[in-house]
Design a protein around this motif. Sequence first.
Motif, PDB file in Angstrom:
ATOM      1  N   GLY A 132       0.822  -1.392  -0.342  1.00 35.65           N
ATOM      2  CA  GLY A 132       0.115   0.257  -0.329  1.00 35.65           C
ATOM      3  C   GLY A 132       0.228   1.428  -0.182  1.00 35.65           C
ATOM      4  N   TRP A 133       1.468   1.463  -1.310  1.00 40.54           N
ATOM      5  CA  TRP A 133       1.524   3.582  -0.984  1.00 40.54           C
ATOM      6  C   TRP A 133       0.858   4.886  -1.294  1.00 40.54           C
ATOM      7  CZ3 TRP A 133       6.411   2.339  -1.340  1.00 40.54           C
ATOM      8  CH2 TRP A 133       7.221   1.071  -1.425  1.00 40.54           C
ATOM      9  N   LYS A 134       1.896   5.864  -0.269  1.00 40.05           N
ATOM     10  CA  LYS A 134       0.054   6.711  -0.694  1.00 40.05           C
ATOM     11  C   LYS A 134       1.635   8.039  -0.898  1.00 40.05           C
ATOM     12  CE  LYS A 134      -0.695  10.406   2.896  1.00 40.05           C
ATOM     13  NZ  LYS A 134      -0.591  10.866   4.518  1.00 40.05           N
ATOM     14  N   LYS A 135       0.695   8.705  -1.877  1.00 46.68           N
ATOM     15  CA  LYS A 135       1.659   9.848  -2.874  1.00 46.68           C
ATOM     16  C   LYS A 135       1.837  10.488  -1.683  1.00 46.68           C
ATOM     17  CE  LYS A 135       1.313  11.488  -7.594  1.00 46.68           C
ATOM     18  NZ  LYS A 135       0.662  11.830  -8.695  1.00 46.68           N
ATOM     19  N   TYR A 136       3.395  11.220  -1.566  1.00 46.61           N
ATOM     20  CA  TYR A 136       2.906  11.946  -0.858  1.00 46.61           C
ATOM     21  C   TYR A 136       3.103  13.724  -1.763  1.00 46.61           C
ATOM     22  CZ  TYR A 136       7.568  11.035  -0.306  1.00 46.61           C
ATOM     23  OH  TYR A 136       9.306  10.645  -0.479  1.00 46.61           O
ATOM     24  N   GLY A 137       3.386  13.295  -3.074  1.00 41.94           N
ATOM     25  CA  GLY A 137       4.123  14.116  -3.590  1.00 41.94           C
ATOM     26  C   GLY A 137       4.715  14.231  -5.289  1.00 41.94           C
ATOM     27  N   GLN A 138       4.516  15.119  -5.457  1.00 36.29           N
ATOM     28  CA  GLN A 138       5.071  15.143  -7.482  1.00 36.29           C
ATOM     29  C   GLN A 138       5.592  16.254  -8.124  1.00 36.29           C
ATOM     30  OE1 GLN A 138       1.850  12.763  -9.912  1.00 36.29           O
ATOM     31  NE2 GLN A 138       2.819  14.878 -11.838  1.00 36.29           N
ATOM     32  N   LYS A 139       6.661  15.479  -8.820  1.00 33.28           N
ATOM     33  CA  LYS A 139       7.435  16.756  -9.078  1.00 33.28           C
ATOM     34  C   LYS A 139       8.014  16.673 -10.976  1.00 33.28           C
ATOM     35  CE  LYS A 139       8.988  20.040  -5.676  1.00 33.28           C
ATOM     36  NZ  LYS A 139       9.459  21.164  -6.159  1.00 33.28           N
ATOM     37  N   LEU A 140       7.660  17.470 -11.797  1.00 33.34           N
ATOM     38  CA  LEU A 140       8.807  17.967 -12.547  1.00 33.34           C
ATOM     39  C   LEU A 140      10.031  18.081 -12.639  1.00 33.34           C
ATOM     40  CD1 LEU A 140       8.275  17.771 -15.937  1.00 33.34           C
ATOM     41  CD2 LEU A 140       7.663  20.359 -15.682  1.00 33.34           C
ATOM     42  N   ILE A 141      10.810  17.051 -12.871  1.00 31.75           N
ATOM     43  CA  ILE A 141      12.301  16.762 -12.851  1.00 31.75           C
ATOM     44  C   ILE A 141      12.659  17.288 -14.291  1.00 31.75           C
ATOM     45  CG2 ILE A 141      14.761  16.136 -12.514  1.00 31.75           C
ATOM     46  CD1 ILE A 141      11.804  15.804 -10.154  1.00 31.75           C
ATOM     47  N   LYS A 142      13.104  18.544 -14.498  1.00 35.65           N
ATOM     48  CA  LYS A 142      13.277  19.529 -15.763  1.00 35.65           C
ATOM     49  C   LYS A 142      14.677  18.954 -16.357  1.00 35.65           C
ATOM     50  CE  LYS A 142      11.350  23.607 -14.370  1.00 35.65           C
ATOM     51  NZ  LYS A 142      12.171  25.493 -13.982  1.00 35.65           N
ATOM     52  N   LYS A 143      15.533  17.989 -15.226  1.00 33.80           N
ATOM     53  CA  LYS A 143      16.751  18.144 -15.751  1.00 33.80           C
ATOM     54  C   LYS A 143      17.272  16.431 -16.597  1.00 33.80           C
ATOM     55  CE  LYS A 143      20.104  18.063 -13.124  1.00 33.80           C
ATOM     56  NZ  LYS A 143      20.777  17.962 -11.353  1.00 33.80           N
ATOM     57  N   ILE A 144      15.648  15.503 -16.599  1.00 32.73           N
ATOM     58  CA  ILE A 144      15.741  15.196 -17.185  1.00 32.73           C
ATOM     59  C   ILE A 144      14.441  14.420 -18.303  1.00 32.73           C
ATOM     60  CG2 ILE A 144      16.969  13.226 -15.941  1.00 32.73           C
ATOM     61  CD1 ILE A 144      14.223  12.217 -14.059  1.00 32.73           C
ATOM     62  N   ASN A 145      13.659  16.110 -17.634  1.00 31.86           N
ATOM     63  CA  ASN A 145      12.583  16.019 -18.453  1.00 31.86           C
ATOM     64  C   ASN A 145      11.553  15.016 -18.110  1.00 31.86           C
ATOM     65  OD1 ASN A 145       9.930  17.218 -20.299  1.00 31.86           O
ATOM     66  ND2 ASN A 145      11.350  16.191 -22.178  1.00 31.86           N
ATOM     67  N   LYS A 146      10.630  14.102 -16.907  1.00 29.91           N
ATOM     68  CA  LYS A 146      10.728  13.369 -16.249  1.00 29.91           C
ATOM     69  C   LYS A 146       9.494  14.444 -15.030  1.00 29.91           C
ATOM     70  CE  LYS A 146      12.668   9.507 -18.101  1.00 29.91           C
ATOM     71  NZ  LYS A 146      13.555   8.329 -17.415  1.00 29.91           N
ATOM     72  N   THR A 147       8.003  13.755 -15.321  1.00 24.53           N
ATOM     73  CA  THR A 147       7.670  13.575 -13.878  1.00 24.53           C
ATOM     74  C   THR A 147       8.282  12.878 -13.191  1.00 24.53           C
ATOM     75  OG1 THR A 147       5.806  14.436 -15.059  1.00 24.53           O
ATOM     76  CG2 THR A 147       4.990  13.920 -12.718  1.00 24.53           C
ATOM     77  N   ARG A 148       7.953  13.408 -11.985  1.00 24.07           N
ATOM     78  CA  ARG A 148       8.467  11.882 -10.536  1.00 24.07           C
ATOM     79  C   ARG A 148       7.366  12.061  -9.395  1.00 24.07           C
ATOM     80  NH1 ARG A 148      13.724  12.265  -8.709  1.00 24.07           N
ATOM     81  NH2 ARG A 148      14.650  11.239 -10.544  1.00 24.07           N
ATOM     82  N   SER A 149       6.979  11.191  -9.500  1.00 25.39           N
ATOM     83  CA  SER A 149       5.978  10.671  -8.506  1.00 25.39           C
ATOM     84  C   SER A 149       6.599  10.564  -6.783  1.00 25.39           C
ATOM     85  CB  SER A 149       4.697   9.874  -8.458  1.00 25.39           C
ATOM     86  OG  SER A 149       4.015  11.199  -9.734  1.00 25.39           O
ATOM     87  N   TYR A 150       6.195  10.580  -5.779  1.00 24.10           N
ATOM     88  CA  TYR A 150       6.391  10.199  -4.608  1.00 24.10           C
ATOM     89  C   TYR A 150       5.615   9.349  -4.540  1.00 24.10           C
ATOM     90  CZ  TYR A 150      10.685  13.532  -6.071  1.00 24.10           C
ATOM     91  OH  TYR A 150      11.291  14.415  -6.332  1.00 24.10           O
ATOM     92  N   PHE A 151       6.064   8.252  -3.207  1.00 21.49           N
ATOM     93  CA  PHE A 151       5.179   7.101  -2.761  1.00 21.49           C
ATOM     94  C   PHE A 151       5.753   6.628  -1.013  1.00 21.49           C
ATOM     95  CE2 PHE A 151       3.635   6.975  -7.282  1.00 21.49           C
ATOM     96  CZ  PHE A 151       2.196   7.055  -6.684  1.00 21.49           C
ATOM     97  N   ARG A 152       5.155   6.685  -0.421  1.00 22.47           N
ATOM     98  CA  ARG A 152       5.643   6.120   1.000  1.00 22.47           C
ATOM     99  C   ARG A 152       4.453   4.709   1.353  1.00 22.47           C
ATOM    100  NH1 ARG A 152       6.905  11.339   5.085  1.00 22.47           N
ATOM    101  NH2 ARG A 152       8.379   9.884   5.570  1.00 22.47           N
TER     102      ARG A 152
END
Length: 131
Positions: free
Chosen positions: A42-62
């Motif tokens: 069971g993962w809980k999402k606690y953030g999302q960021k657009l990583i410009k350096k790699i031009n990717k969207t990254r979601s953070y789960f805990r």
Amino acid sequence: MAANPPPTRGAPLDDTEERLTEERVRIKEDNTMVIIPADGHGWKKYGQKLIKKINKTRSYFRCHKMNCRAKKRVEWSTSNPGNLQISYEGTHVHPQIGTPDQQGSSQEEASASRVNQYDLYTQVFGDHQNN
DNA sequence: TGTCTTTGACCGACT
DNA sequence: AAGTCGGTCAAAGAC
């Protein structure tokens, strides 16, 4: 975002939902669909960021478990949302959930020994690696 | 009503 | 020393 349906939990997923019981489906504003495969935790999402350096969207789960410090990062290219790359950090200190066949009180006892089997990096680099 | 997702803001680390 | 980027927290909204 006003005209687009909110891509939140509980949104009608049609019959697809039946097949994606374990996955998280996200329909983004630009109509790109991202399917995040579940791994039995069971993962809980606690953030999302657009990583410009790699031009990717990254979601953070805990991990849901309070004592579990496992984290999961899901990133996808803005141009190729289907190209998911999942990175795990830390190890789970509990058994997997969401597996009815394996759910049982005895599973917790086995969790300690199973921790070592959670070679999360193997899961990531051995299965989800797309680069 | 409760749980979960989304989004913005804040802080720390790095260049 | 300043600016930028990445990671996390917290509040609000939606189901």
